[in-house]
Design an enzyme around this catalytic site. Structure first.
Site, PDB file in Angstrom:
ATOM      1  N   HIS A   1       4.631   6.155  -9.755  1.00 58.69           N
ATOM      2  CA  HIS A   1       3.559   5.285  -9.863  1.00 58.69           C
ATOM      3  C   HIS A   1       2.216   5.558 -10.074  1.00 58.69           C
ATOM      4  CE1 HIS A   1       4.460   5.945  -5.838  1.00 58.69           C
ATOM      5  NE2 HIS A   1       3.230   5.411  -5.403  1.00 58.69           N
TER       6      HIS A   1
ATOM      7  N   ILE B   1       1.086  -3.803  -1.385  1.00 56.37           N
ATOM      8  CA  ILE B   1       1.350  -4.760  -0.346  1.00 56.37           C
ATOM      9  C   ILE B   1       0.563  -4.382   0.816  1.00 56.37           C
ATOM     10  CG2 ILE B   1       3.219  -3.643   1.004  1.00 56.37           C
ATOM     11  CD1 ILE B   1       4.835  -6.195   0.651  1.00 56.37           C
TER      12      ILE B   1
ATOM     13  N   HIS C   1      -1.625   4.403  -8.710  1.00 53.90           N
ATOM     14  CA  HIS C   1      -2.459   3.581  -7.988  1.00 53.90           C
ATOM     15  C   HIS C   1      -3.769   3.325  -8.822  1.00 53.90           C
ATOM     16  CE1 HIS C   1      -0.739   3.873  -3.885  1.00 53.90           C
ATOM     17  NE2 HIS C   1       0.250   5.009  -4.505  1.00 53.90           N
TER      18      HIS C   1
ATOM     19  N   VAL D   1       7.148   6.467  -1.833  1.00 52.22           N
ATOM     20  CA  VAL D   1       8.152   6.065  -2.668  1.00 52.22           C
ATOM     21  C   VAL D   1       8.204   6.772  -3.831  1.00 52.22           C
ATOM     22  CG1 VAL D   1       8.709   3.873  -4.085  1.00 52.22           C
ATOM     23  CG2 VAL D   1       7.212   3.328  -1.995  1.00 52.22           C
TER      24      VAL D   1
HETATM   25  P1  AMP Z   1       2.642   6.180  -2.454  1.00 51.18           P
HETATM   26  O1  AMP Z   1       2.230   6.630  -0.979  1.00 51.18           O
HETATM   27  O2  AMP Z   1       2.043   6.598  -3.654  1.00 51.18           O
HETATM   28  O3  AMP Z   1       4.413   6.296  -2.693  1.00 51.18           O
HETATM   29  O4  AMP Z   1       2.735   4.560  -2.279  1.00 51.18           O
HETATM   30  C1  AMP Z   1       3.615   3.546  -2.329  1.00 51.18           C
HETATM   31  C2  AMP Z   1       2.629   2.481  -2.195  1.00 51.18           C
HETATM   32  O5  AMP Z   1       3.760   1.396  -2.161  1.00 51.18           O
HETATM   33  C3  AMP Z   1       1.765   2.136  -0.721  1.00 51.18           C
HETATM   34  O6  AMP Z   1       0.549   2.112  -1.084  1.00 51.18           O
HETATM   35  C4  AMP Z   1       2.632   0.949  -0.314  1.00 51.18           C
HETATM   36  O7  AMP Z   1       1.786  -0.198   0.435  1.00 51.18           O
HETATM   37  C5  AMP Z   1       3.233   0.218  -1.603  1.00 51.18           C
HETATM   38  N1  AMP Z   1       4.409  -0.624  -1.377  1.00 51.18           N
HETATM   39  C6  AMP Z   1       5.378  -0.346  -0.634  1.00 51.18           C
HETATM   40  N2  AMP Z   1       6.546  -1.494  -0.826  1.00 51.18           N
HETATM   41  C7  AMP Z   1       5.764  -2.523  -1.386  1.00 51.18           C
HETATM   42  C8  AMP Z   1       5.983  -3.552  -2.086  1.00 51.18           C
HETATM   43  N3  AMP Z   1       7.431  -4.420  -1.806  1.00 51.18           N
HETATM   44  N4  AMP Z   1       5.309  -4.390  -3.010  1.00 51.18           N
HETATM   45  C9  AMP Z   1       4.044  -3.706  -3.048  1.00 51.18           C
HETATM   46  N5  AMP Z   1       3.587  -2.756  -2.673  1.00 51.18           N
HETATM   47  C10 AMP Z   1       4.427  -1.898  -2.050  1.00 51.18           C
END
Ligand code: AMP
Length: 114
Positions: A102, A32, A104, A98
């Site tokens: 996941h 996002i 990236h 999050v």
């Molecule tokens: P991390 O720092 O590895 O936990 O990355 C979490 C990622 O999730 C960040 O790059 C956010 O921009 C992305 N993110 C959070 N909420 C959403 C969402 N609803 N849809 C898509 N990406 C998201």
């Protein structure tokens, strides 16, 4: 019971995502807040593959990072993306926000319609 993260909610259909690929094992969707022309996130779909972070991996979930990396490779091949960067943020100190494992996927190439 782990805390329900935004990615649990995406998988449950409670929050929309800009999905670019999906199969039985993985969901791939656009970040996002993109930090590259193509910035995707890959998450496991099977509940038995859910783990908060690389730091929480165990014998039963050790295959998940490899599965995500292989899915990224297949996705790149499918879209003729010949250069990309794959990143796991691990823990708050590693920039993880999050806590649902996941991967990236960053590329300077723009994702073409397939
Ligand atoms: P991390 O720092 O590895 O936990 O990355 C979490 C990622 O999730 C960040 O790059 C956010 O921009 C992305 N993110 C959070 N909420 C959403 C969402 N609803 N849809 C898509 N990406 C998201």
């Amino acid at each position: 019971m782990e805390e329900q993260t935004v990615f649990h909610k995406i998988l449950a259909g409670e929050i929309p995502a800009d999905t670019v690929y999906e199969d039985e094992e993985v969901l791939i969707f656009k970040d996002i807040h993109p930090k590259a022309p193509t910035h995707l996130l890959l998450i496991p779909k099977k509940p038995e593959d859910f783990v908060p972070s690389i730091a929480d991996l165990s014998e039963s979930t050790q295959h998940v990072p490899a599965m995500l990396i292989l899915k990224a490779k297949h996705f790149a091949d499918m879209h003729d993306i010949n250069g990309y960067k794959l990143t796991f943020h691990v823990g708050k100190g590693g920039g993880q926000e999050v806590f649902f494992l996941h991967l990236h996927f960053f590329s300077q190439q723009i994702l073409s319609a397939h």
